[in-house]
Design a protein around this motif. Structure first.
Motif, PDB file in Angstrom:
ATOM      1  N   HIS A 149       0.838  -1.204   0.000  1.00  8.10           N
ATOM      2  CA  HIS A 149       0.000   0.000   0.000  1.00  8.10           C
ATOM      3  C   HIS A 149       0.871   1.251   0.000  1.00  8.10           C
ATOM      4  O   HIS A 149       1.979   1.243   0.548  1.00  8.10           O
ATOM      5  CB  HIS A 149      -0.950   0.002   1.208  1.00  8.10           C
ATOM      6  N   ASP A 199       6.607   1.678   6.526  1.00 13.26           N
ATOM      7  CA  ASP A 199       5.226   1.204   6.386  1.00 13.26           C
ATOM      8  C   ASP A 199       4.500   2.022   5.330  1.00 13.26           C
ATOM      9  O   ASP A 199       3.913   3.042   5.657  1.00 13.26           O
ATOM     10  CB  ASP A 199       4.514   1.292   7.742  1.00 13.26           C
ATOM     11  N   MET A 200       4.423   1.571   4.039  1.00 12.16           N
ATOM     12  CA  MET A 200       5.283   0.546   3.530  1.00 12.16           C
ATOM     13  C   MET A 200       5.791   0.890   2.136  1.00 12.16           C
ATOM     14  O   MET A 200       5.908   0.068   1.272  1.00 12.16           O
ATOM     15  CB  MET A 200       4.584  -0.833   3.587  1.00 12.16           C
ATOM     16  N   GLU A 213      -4.986   1.219   2.866  1.00 12.42           N
ATOM     17  CA  GLU A 213      -4.778   0.133   3.831  1.00 12.42           C
ATOM     18  C   GLU A 213      -4.941   0.626   5.253  1.00 12.42           C
ATOM     19  O   GLU A 213      -5.464  -0.075   6.114  1.00 12.42           O
ATOM     20  CB  GLU A 213      -3.382  -0.483   3.644  1.00 12.42           C
ATOM     21  N   GLU A 214      -4.483   1.849   5.505  1.00 12.32           N
ATOM     22  CA  GLU A 214      -4.467   2.355   6.876  1.00 12.32           C
ATOM     23  C   GLU A 214      -5.864   2.703   7.388  1.00 12.32           C
ATOM     24  O   GLU A 214      -6.027   3.105   8.529  1.00 12.32           O
ATOM     25  CB  GLU A 214      -3.553   3.594   6.979  1.00 12.32           C
ATOM     26  N   GLU A 225       2.873  -7.189   3.758  1.00 13.98           N
ATOM     27  CA  GLU A 225       3.678  -6.557   4.809  1.00 13.98           C
ATOM     28  C   GLU A 225       3.784  -7.387   6.096  1.00 13.98           C
ATOM     29  O   GLU A 225       3.062  -8.336   6.298  1.00 13.98           O
ATOM     30  CB  GLU A 225       3.161  -5.150   5.123  1.00 13.98           C
TER      31      GLU A 225
END
Ligand SMILES: [Zn+2]
Length: 444
Positions: free
Chosen positions: A76, A108-109, A142-143, A170
């Protein structure tokens, strides 16, 4: 034409850091289109996917010889906020200092995304055909749950991942130190998110006249009980593997601790003895619910008739929300009004087929380190891909020297990746892509 893979990945990561993709709002569009431009100019098949123009995802395919099933890499490009943090170098500058590239997302990431892109481009420039198609999926969001990203892509474009059994994503492949011993965790599974809400009702009235057993009292009972007790211990295969393999490489005090953690009769007692040091292990051995939000009471002289309490719940693979409800009821010793507000099913069936190959690559890169299967208490995009029957391994290899604990820099100020770690990972992924073949997949 060859490629200086190290320079390429360093430059690429610096460029990626330059896009402010803080989520929310994300706005990954420019970053994703920039990456698409690179892959197009290198002659790859690409596709842009998104339900929202500002939130795009990129699919890249490098066609292989059809001798092995397709292999998926995903990452991501959104990052978490830097608000209120004190940075030594600007979080979106990608500055190189002290042997590191600095910036939000280096660990990240975006760092791993740079590794994946660089390794794939190097392979193609060298004219090396992969055994099976290599699919690179770069996602947004993603977060914040992956709603615009991995979830959307898996729900709406499942056909792109036909026949994919294995993926890398990840969390994993980086150096961890236990005293002098080096291990490399490779994530093989993760918990499932299951949020719970309880409602307590009771007599209201004027604050000058106390009530007993009201909503507040019930809330107190629940919080107090949960603070003191554990839900039942479960030893799932993923954690058994992880602790057994850790026991095999670590010195004896660890062996004794892991042995008693893996015994349901002694597990909770051991956690109590370990106190804060057991915090890492508790969620691996239990379904957990952590109270995080209380709502109730509006005025100082009015006794509330209703209070709600919300929990961040996490369930082990193989268990469901009904199991969790039963366990909570038993722990509290009585019925409470509770509902499941959100349950996202996670990976369920473990498939270790590609694990050994990934471990071998890490051992080749660092023969003093031991690869260890790792089970995560949090969640990643792996849960979305698991719905398509895809097993993800956390494999974003990074070599870290002893001293700085880089894991603590994730989601915090001064996030940075050592250039040495970026090179290590790019080469490890290159080894994976070029060495991948049917004979590397073991039956599990
Ligand atoms: Zn991440």
């Amino acid at each position: 034409m060859g490629i200086n893979i190290d320079d390429f990945s360093i430059n690429l990561l610096q460029r990626l850091i330059g896009f402010n993709t803080t989520n929310p709002p994300g706005k990954e569009r420019e970053c994703i289109l920039f990456l698409e431009g690179i892959f197009k100019s290198e002659g790859f098949k690409t596709q842009i996917i998104g339900k929202n123009d500002e939130r795009l995802n990129l699919y890249v395919c490098y066609e292989g010889k059809s001798e092995a099933p397709p292999l998926l890499m995903y990452g991501h490009v959104d990052v978490v906020t830097t608000e209120g943090e004190n940075w030594k170098h600007g979080p979106f500058t990608g500055k190189i200092s002290d042997g590191c590239i600095w910036g939000r997302g280096t660990l990240d990431m975006k760092g791993a995304v740079a590794m994946m892109c660089s390794a794939l481009i190097k392979m193609k420039r060298e004219g090396k055909k992969p055994s099976g198609d290599i699919i690179l999926m770069i996602v947004c969001d993603e977060e914040n749950g992956g709603i615009q990203g991995a979830k959307y892509v898996c729900d709406e474009y499942a056909g792109l991942f036909k026949d994919v059994k294995y993926a890398i994503g990840e969390i994993g492949g980086f150096t961890m130190y236990f005293g002098e011993r080096k291990v490399y965790p490779i994530m093989i599974g993760e918990k499932q998110k299951c949020d719970v809400k309880m409602t307590f009702k009771g007599e209201g009235g004027h604050g000058s006249m106390p009530v007993r057993g009201g909503a507040m009292g019930q809330l107190g009972y629940v919080l107090n009980t949960m603070d003191k007790k554990y839900l039942p211990c479960h030893i799932i295969p993923e954690v058994k593997l992880m602790l057994s393999e850790l026991s095999a490489v670590l010195p004896s005090p660890y062996k004794i601790i892991f042995k008693s953690l893996m015994n349901p009769i002694t597990c909770n007692k051991t956690l109590k003895l370990l106190k804060g040091k057991g915090r890492f292990f508790e969620p691996l051995l239990h379904n957990t619910i952590t109270p995080t939000i209380v709502r109730g009471g509006k005025k100082i002289n009015v006794i509330p008739q209703e209070i709600t309490l919300e929990f961040d719940g996490r369930i082990l693979p193989g268990y469901g929300s009904d199991n969790l409800k039963k366990e909570i009821k038993t722990l509290l010793g009585k019925e409470v009004n509770m509902e499941i507000t959100n349950f996202v099913k996670g990976p369920n069936k473990l498939n270790m087929g590609l694990y050994k190959f990934l471990g071998d690559i890490l051992k080749e890169k660092d023969n003093e380190g031991a690869p260890i299967p790792y089970f995560a208490s949090g969640v990643t995009d792996a849960r979305h891909f698991s719905k398509l029957g895809i097993q993800t391994y956390g494999f974003t290899p990074m070599y870290f020297e002893k001293g700085v604990d880089y894991s603590k820099l994730i989601h915090s100020a001064n996030e940075r990746i050592p250039i040495k770690a970026l090179k290590f990972g790019t080469d490890a992924i290159y080894k994976l892509l070029t060495g991948y073949s049917s004979s590397r997949i073991l039956k599990s």
